[in-house]
Design a protein around this motif. Structure first.
Motif, PDB file in Angstrom:
ATOM      1  N   THR A  90      -2.274  12.245  -6.892  1.00  0.00           N
ATOM      2  CA  THR A  90      -1.798  13.602  -6.601  1.00  0.00           C
ATOM      3  C   THR A  90      -0.522  13.590  -5.767  1.00  0.00           C
ATOM      4  O   THR A  90       0.358  14.428  -5.961  1.00  0.00           O
ATOM      5  CB  THR A  90      -2.893  14.402  -5.866  1.00  0.00           C
ATOM      6  N   THR A  91      -0.433  12.649  -4.847  1.00  0.00           N
ATOM      7  CA  THR A  91       0.722  12.604  -3.952  1.00  0.00           C
ATOM      8  C   THR A  91       1.886  11.812  -4.531  1.00  0.00           C
ATOM      9  O   THR A  91       2.989  11.855  -3.988  1.00  0.00           O
ATOM     10  CB  THR A  91       0.341  11.983  -2.592  1.00  0.00           C
ATOM     11  N   HIS A  92       1.620  11.084  -5.611  1.00  0.00           N
ATOM     12  CA  HIS A  92       2.656  10.256  -6.263  1.00  0.00           C
ATOM     13  C   HIS A  92       3.224   9.204  -5.306  1.00  0.00           C
ATOM     14  O   HIS A  92       4.420   8.915  -5.342  1.00  0.00           O
ATOM     15  CB  HIS A  92       3.778  11.120  -6.838  1.00  0.00           C
ATOM     16  N   VAL A  93       2.362   8.659  -4.438  1.00  0.00           N
ATOM     17  CA  VAL A  93       2.767   7.535  -3.603  1.00  0.00           C
ATOM     18  C   VAL A  93       2.077   6.286  -4.123  1.00  0.00           C
ATOM     19  O   VAL A  93       1.113   6.370  -4.885  1.00  0.00           O
ATOM     20  CB  VAL A  93       2.405   7.749  -2.106  1.00  0.00           C
ATOM     21  N   THR A  94       2.570   5.164  -3.715  1.00  0.00           N
ATOM     22  CA  THR A  94       1.940   3.905  -4.127  1.00  0.00           C
ATOM     23  C   THR A  94       0.718   3.651  -3.244  1.00  0.00           C
ATOM     24  O   THR A  94       0.590   4.220  -2.152  1.00  0.00           O
ATOM     25  CB  THR A  94       2.904   2.724  -3.975  1.00  0.00           C
ATOM     26  N   LYS A  95      -0.155   2.789  -3.726  1.00  0.00           N
ATOM     27  CA  LYS A  95      -1.313   2.398  -2.939  1.00  0.00           C
ATOM     28  C   LYS A  95      -0.852   1.758  -1.624  1.00  0.00           C
ATOM     29  O   LYS A  95      -1.438   2.002  -0.565  1.00  0.00           O
ATOM     30  CB  LYS A  95      -2.193   1.428  -3.738  1.00  0.00           C
ATOM     31  N   GLY A  96       0.220   0.971  -1.708  1.00  0.00           N
ATOM     32  CA  GLY A  96       0.767   0.349  -0.505  1.00  0.00           C
ATOM     33  C   GLY A  96       1.243   1.375   0.505  1.00  0.00           C
ATOM     34  O   GLY A  96       1.033   1.220   1.714  1.00  0.00           O
ATOM     35  N   ALA A  97       1.882   2.449   0.012  1.00  0.00           N
ATOM     36  CA  ALA A  97       2.359   3.510   0.908  1.00  0.00           C
ATOM     37  C   ALA A  97       1.181   4.218   1.574  1.00  0.00           C
ATOM     38  O   ALA A  97       1.219   4.528   2.769  1.00  0.00           O
ATOM     39  CB  ALA A  97       3.221   4.506   0.145  1.00  0.00           C
ATOM     40  N   PHE A  98       0.122   4.471   0.798  1.00  0.00           N
ATOM     41  CA  PHE A  98      -1.065   5.120   1.379  1.00  0.00           C
ATOM     42  C   PHE A  98      -1.622   4.261   2.510  1.00  0.00           C
ATOM     43  O   PHE A  98      -1.857   4.739   3.619  1.00  0.00           O
ATOM     44  CB  PHE A  98      -2.141   5.356   0.318  1.00  0.00           C
ATOM     45  N   TYR A  99      -1.829   2.971   2.213  1.00  0.00           N
ATOM     46  CA  TYR A  99      -2.446   2.088   3.206  1.00  0.00           C
ATOM     47  C   TYR A  99      -1.488   1.696   4.334  1.00  0.00           C
ATOM     48  O   TYR A  99      -1.931   1.217   5.374  1.00  0.00           O
ATOM     49  CB  TYR A  99      -3.059   0.870   2.525  1.00  0.00           C
ATOM     50  N   TYR A 100      -0.212   1.952   4.156  1.00  0.00           N
ATOM     51  CA  TYR A 100       0.733   1.798   5.263  1.00  0.00           C
ATOM     52  C   TYR A 100       0.452   2.868   6.325  1.00  0.00           C
ATOM     53  O   TYR A 100       0.497   2.617   7.527  1.00  0.00           O
ATOM     54  CB  TYR A 100       2.176   1.917   4.758  1.00  0.00           C
ATOM     55  N   HIS A 101       0.142   4.081   5.862  1.00  0.00           N
ATOM     56  CA  HIS A 101      -0.094   5.204   6.769  1.00  0.00           C
ATOM     57  C   HIS A 101      -1.526   5.268   7.281  1.00  0.00           C
ATOM     58  O   HIS A 101      -1.767   5.709   8.410  1.00  0.00           O
ATOM     59  CB  HIS A 101       0.285   6.523   6.098  1.00  0.00           C
ATOM     60  N   PHE A 102      -2.482   4.860   6.441  1.00  0.00           N
ATOM     61  CA  PHE A 102      -3.895   4.973   6.804  1.00  0.00           C
ATOM     62  C   PHE A 102      -4.631   3.697   6.387  1.00  0.00           C
ATOM     63  O   PHE A 102      -4.610   3.341   5.208  1.00  0.00           O
ATOM     64  CB  PHE A 102      -4.535   6.182   6.114  1.00  0.00           C
ATOM     65  N   LYS A 103      -5.298   3.071   7.347  1.00  0.00           N
ATOM     66  CA  LYS A 103      -6.015   1.830   7.031  1.00  0.00           C
ATOM     67  C   LYS A 103      -7.207   2.090   6.115  1.00  0.00           C
ATOM     68  O   LYS A 103      -7.563   1.252   5.292  1.00  0.00           O
ATOM     69  CB  LYS A 103      -6.499   1.168   8.322  1.00  0.00           C
TER      70      LYS A 103
END
Length: 196
Positions: free
Chosen positions: A35-48
């Motif tokens: 939905t956010t069109h971010v990468t999995k890496g970007a998600f886990y960069y912001h939230f563990k």
């Protein structure tokens, strides 16, 4: 706003929208990423973890809105019973962000996560206690200035109002109708008449 912070806020907003409509436990990290069109890496960069993101939603997205909507109305010196009624009417009948079919975001989070996650319980309880404290303070002021009978127990009234609000939100979800809200509001008005 830096790109990194904008990405974080986008994730929180889109995740909140998904969770509000679908529930926390049934919303996956993969859905949020899609939905956010971010990468999995970007998600886990912001939230563990997903739970870290969930807590950020409560603390960074819900808390400011909650304070503006549920706490600030009690800063005025008008009749607290009018303030409470007007707040309930606004939340149930006028607020465009709160949908009858999805209920109350804070209540939904509480039902889904409070039994399983102590950090969620703590964050949600802080919101609830802030609302309770603001309402009790307003009712006590109302007693002092003669708008409410002096023998009325402010905490009792507050718990009754809060429980009624969260309960009627759930009934509204079940019936998918604001009709039950109108019944609650009428009952609230009748109850308040006995406190004056």
């Amino acid at each position: 706003m830096k790109k990194s912070e904008a990405t974080r806020q986008n994730i929180l907003q889109k995740a909140f929208e998904l969770i509000y409509t679908n529930g926390y436990q049934t919303t996956s990290v993969d859905e949020i990423i899609a939905t956010t069109h971010v990468t999995k890496g970007a998600f886990y960069y912001h939230f563990k973890t997903k739970d870290e993101m969930g807590l950020a939603i409560i603390n960074e997205r819900m808390r400011p809105t909650f304070k503006n909507t549920f706490i600030e109305p009690f800063q005025s010196d008008v009749n607290p019973l009018d303030t409470i009624y007007d707040l309930m009417h606004h939340l149930l009948m006028e607020n465009e962000d709160l949908k009858v079919e999805y209920g109350c975001p804070a209540s939904n989070f509480t039902q889904e996560m409070a039994p399983w996650n102590i950090e969620f319980t703590k964050a949600l309880n802080e919101l609830s206690l802030e609302w309770e404290k603001a309402m009790i303070g307003a009712i006590e002021k109302g007693k002092e200035n003669g708008k409410i009978k002096s023998h009325i127990n402010a905490k009792e009234v507050t718990v009754f109002v809060m429980a009624g609000y969260w309960g009627v939100r759930n009934l509204g979800k079940l019936e998918n109708s604001k009709g039950v809200y109108l019944i609650y509001l009428q009952g609230l008005k009748s109850y308040f008449d006995t406190l004056k």
